[in-house]
Design a protein around this motif. Structure first.
Motif, mmCIF file in Angstrom:
data_model
loop_
_atom_site.group_PDB
_atom_site.id
_atom_site.type_symbol
_atom_site.label_atom_id
_atom_site.label_comp_id
_atom_site.label_asym_id
_atom_site.label_seq_id
_atom_site.Cartn_x
_atom_site.Cartn_y
_atom_site.Cartn_z
ATOM 1 N N ARG A 1 41.988 41.503 32.838
ATOM 2 C CA ARG A 1 40.645 41.919 33.247
ATOM 3 C C ARG A 1 39.864 40.687 33.711
ATOM 4 N N GLU A 2 40.133 39.584 33.052
ATOM 5 C CA GLU A 2 39.437 38.342 33.399
ATOM 6 C C GLU A 2 39.722 37.943 34.853
ATOM 7 N N PHE A 3 40.959 38.174 35.268
ATOM 8 C CA PHE A 3 41.322 37.881 36.654
ATOM 9 C C PHE A 3 40.399 38.636 37.615
ATOM 10 N N TRP A 4 40.151 39.925 37.299
ATOM 11 C CA TRP A 4 39.320 40.752 38.200
ATOM 12 C C TRP A 4 37.849 40.340 38.126
ATOM 13 N N THR A 5 37.371 39.984 36.933
ATOM 14 C CA THR A 5 35.957 39.548 36.866
ATOM 15 C C THR A 5 35.765 38.259 37.667
ATOM 16 N N GLU A 6 36.808 37.413 37.663
ATOM 17 C CA GLU A 6 36.739 36.199 38.487
ATOM 18 C C GLU A 6 36.788 36.551 39.979
ATOM 19 N N LYS A 7 37.649 37.512 40.302
ATOM 20 C CA LYS A 7 37.836 37.867 41.719
ATOM 21 C C LYS A 7 36.560 38.428 42.345
ATOM 22 N N ILE A 8 35.797 39.189 41.551
ATOM 23 C CA ILE A 8 34.539 39.746 42.061
ATOM 24 C C ILE A 8 33.629 38.639 42.595
ATOM 25 N N LYS A 9 33.661 37.487 41.924
ATOM 26 C CA LYS A 9 32.740 36.394 42.270
ATOM 27 C C LYS A 9 33.385 35.357 43.189
ATOM 28 N N ASP A 10 34.694 35.510 43.390
ATOM 29 C CA ASP A 10 35.448 34.516 44.151
ATOM 30 C C ASP A 10 34.886 34.353 45.565
ATOM 31 N N THR A 11 34.730 33.114 46.016
ATOM 32 C CA THR A 11 34.073 32.884 47.315
ATOM 33 C C THR A 11 34.862 33.491 48.469
ATOM 34 N N ILE A 12 36.176 33.392 48.418
ATOM 35 C CA ILE A 12 36.976 33.975 49.499
ATOM 36 C C ILE A 12 36.809 35.499 49.504
ATOM 37 N N GLN A 13 36.840 36.084 48.320
ATOM 38 C CA GLN A 13 36.647 37.535 48.225
ATOM 39 C C GLN A 13 35.268 37.933 48.765
ATOM 40 N N LEU A 14 34.255 37.158 48.435
ATOM 41 C CA LEU A 14 32.908 37.475 48.920
ATOM 42 C C LEU A 14 32.851 37.419 50.438
ATOM 43 N N GLU A 15 33.564 36.462 51.007
ATOM 44 C CA GLU A 15 33.570 36.372 52.469
ATOM 45 C C GLU A 15 34.349 37.539 53.089
ATOM 46 N N LEU A 16 35.467 37.895 52.462
ATOM 47 C CA LEU A 16 36.212 39.079 52.912
ATOM 48 C C LEU A 16 35.294 40.311 52.908
ATOM 49 N N ASN A 17 34.583 40.495 51.789
ATOM 50 C CA ASN A 17 33.669 41.642 51.673
ATOM 51 C C ASN A 17 32.673 41.647 52.823
ATOM 52 N N LYS A 18 32.105 40.471 53.086
ATOM 53 C CA LYS A 18 31.051 40.365 54.087
ATOM 54 C C LYS A 18 31.588 40.695 55.478
ATOM 55 N N GLU A 19 32.740 40.124 55.812
ATOM 56 C CA GLU A 19 33.290 40.303 57.157
ATOM 57 C C GLU A 19 33.760 41.743 57.382
ATOM 58 N N VAL A 20 34.334 42.359 56.354
ATOM 59 C CA VAL A 20 34.775 43.749 56.488
ATOM 60 C C VAL A 20 33.556 44.669 56.608
ATOM 61 N N ALA A 21 32.491 44.359 55.863
ATOM 62 C CA ALA A 21 31.268 45.168 55.951
ATOM 63 C C ALA A 21 30.654 45.079 57.352
ATOM 64 N N LEU A 22 30.757 43.892 57.956
ATOM 65 C CA LEU A 22 30.246 43.711 59.320
ATOM 66 C C LEU A 22 31.080 44.504 60.331
ATOM 67 N N ALA A 23 32.397 44.437 60.182
ATOM 68 C CA ALA A 23 33.290 45.085 61.155
ATOM 69 C C ALA A 23 33.348 46.599 60.957
ATOM 70 N N PHE A 24 33.243 47.032 59.704
ATOM 71 C CA PHE A 24 33.347 48.467 59.407
ATOM 72 C C PHE A 24 32.154 48.933 58.576
ATOM 73 N N PRO A 25 30.937 48.839 59.135
ATOM 74 C CA PRO A 25 29.785 49.317 58.367
ATOM 75 C C PRO A 25 29.937 50.812 58.129
ATOM 76 N N ASP A 26 30.717 51.417 58.998
ATOM 77 C CA ASP A 26 30.841 52.856 59.027
ATOM 78 C C ASP A 26 32.283 53.143 59.432
ATOM 79 N N PHE A 27 32.857 54.197 58.909
ATOM 80 C CA PHE A 27 34.285 54.453 59.171
ATOM 81 C C PHE A 27 34.475 55.765 59.938
ATOM 82 N N THR A 28 33.365 56.289 60.489
ATOM 83 C CA THR A 28 33.425 57.626 61.096
ATOM 84 C C THR A 28 34.426 57.710 62.236
ATOM 85 N N GLU A 29 34.358 56.731 63.144
ATOM 86 C CA GLU A 29 35.222 56.771 64.320
ATOM 87 C C GLU A 29 36.690 56.693 63.900
ATOM 88 N N GLU A 30 36.986 55.769 62.996
ATOM 89 C CA GLU A 30 38.363 55.616 62.511
ATOM 90 C C GLU A 30 38.808 56.886 61.791
#
Length: 293
Positions: A50-79
Motif C-alpha cells: 500500500r505504501e508503494f501506491w501512497t508514494e505513487k500518488i505523489k510521485d512527480t512523474i506520475q503527477l506529470e503523467l496525470n497532467k498531460e493525459v488530462a490535457l490530451a483527454f479532458p473528455d473521452f466522448t469522441e473516442e
C-alpha cells in the motif's frame, strides 16, 4: 468519399461503459486510496505494498503523467463513439463476443502494450496517445512514436480483438508472415469501416501513397528475388517488423515506408476476399497457400 456505416451495423445497440481510472487515480489522496483499491483491485497488483501506491500518488512523474493525459483527454466522448462503432462491427461479425468494460489508465508509457484485453476488461493506457512529438517519448524511436496519436486508439483496440481470431499458421516462410499480417489488417479494416486506410496500417498519408504508387514494383521485387517461399528470418526485419523504412538494399530505401511485407499481404488478402464469397469469420482459417493461389 465519406464511408458510411451499413444500416445493419449502425442499428446494433451497444452499451459501452467507460471508467476514467486515470482521472480517479489523479484525484485520489491517501485517505481515499483504500476505496479505489477495492473498486479496482486488478489495477493494484498485490506484489506492491500500500505504501508503494501512497508514494505513487505523489510521485512527480506520475503527477506529470496525470497532467498531460488530462490535457490530451479532458473528455473521452469522441473516442467512446469510435469504440462503440468498432464494437457494433465486432458484434455484427461475432455476435457472441461480450463487450468489455473500458478502463482508461496511465501506464508509464507502456507503448508495446497500449491496450490490454483481459476477460471482460479492456484497459487503455492513454499516455500512449499524446502525439508523436510529446516529450514523454523522447528517446523512443520515431517509427514508433509516429503512431502515438489518438487516431490509433481504436486501431489498437481492433487489433487486440483480431489477434484473438487470427493465429499464425504454416511455416515461417515470408509468405506466411505476409498473409498473417494481411489477414489482421484486412479484418481491422472491416471492423473500422470509417477509418482512413493509412491509419489501419499505421502509415502517414505520404507513406500510404508511396505504398500504393510502388505496389507493383515491390511485388515484382519479392517475386524476382524469390522471397515469398524463403524462410530467412532477415526478411522479417527487412519487411515485416517495425522499422524506419523497408530494406530492399536499394537507393530508394530511405523513402520507403516500413512493413511493406504487411502492406502487400493486406493487398493479397483483400483481392482474395473480393474474389471469393466467404464470410469474414472464415478468413482466419484459410491457409496462406490457399489465399496466395
Amino acid at each position: 468519399e465519406d464511408a458510411k456505416l451499413p444500416e445493419e451495423i449502425s442499428q446494433i445497440p451497444i452499451d459501452l461503459k467507460v471508467a476514467r481510472f486515470d482521472q480517479k487515480f489523479a484525484a485520489v489522496d491517501s485517505s481515499g486510496l483504500d476505496d479505489l483499491i477495492r473498486a479496482y483491485p486488478f489495477l493494484f497488483p498485490e506484489t506492491y505494498t500500500r505504501e508503494f501506491w501512497t508514494e505513487k500518488i505523489k510521485d512527480t512523474i506520475q503527477l506529470e503523467l496525470n497532467k498531460e493525459v488530462a490535457l490530451a483527454f479532458p473528455d473521452f466522448t469522441e473516442e467512446q463513439t469510435d469504440l462503440e462503432t468498432l464494437f457494433k462491427h465486432i458484434k455484427y461479425y461475432y455476435p457472441k463476443t461480450s463487450i468489455p468494460e473500458v478502463i482508461t489508465i496511465t501506464s508509464d508509457v507502456a507503448y508495446r502494450t497500449p491496450v490490454i484485453l483481459k476477460d471482460s476488461l479492456l484497459i487503455i493506457g492513454l499516455d500512449n496517445y499524446l502525439g508523436p512529438e510529446h516529450h514523454f517519448y523522447d528517446g523512443i524511436q520515431r517509427f514508433y512514436t509516429q503512431n502515438f496519436r489518438k487516431e490509433q486508439l481504436d486501431v489498437d483496440v481492433a487489433d487486440v480483438f483480431v489477434s484473438k481470431w487470427v493465429r499464425r499458421k504454416g511455416n515461417r516462410r515470408f509468405l506466411d508472415e505476409m498473409i498473417y499480417h494481411g489477414k489482421r489488417l484486412y479484418m481491422i479494416e472491416r471492423l473500422l469501416t470509417l477509418k482512413d486506410k493509412n491509419e489501419i496500417i499505421g502509415y502517414t498519408p505520404e507513406q500510404y501513397d508511396w505504398a500504393i504508387a510502388n505496389e507493383v514494383d515491390v511485388w515484382k521485387y519479392f517475386i524476382e528475388n524469390e522471397l515469398l517461399f524463403d524462410s530467412d528470418s532477415k526478411l522479417l526485419s527487412r519487411f515485416i517488423n517495425p522499422a524506419p523504412f523497408s530494406k530492399f538494399y536499394l537507393s530508394f530505401d530511405n523513402d520507403s515506408p516500413p512493413q511493406l511485407g504487411r502492406y502487400i499481404g493486406w493487398q493479397i488478402v483483400k483481392s482474395y476476399m473480393q474474389r471469393n464469397n466467404i464470410p469474414l469469420q472464415m478468413l482466419p482459417d484459410k491457409t496462406s497457400d490457399e489465399i496466395f493461389k
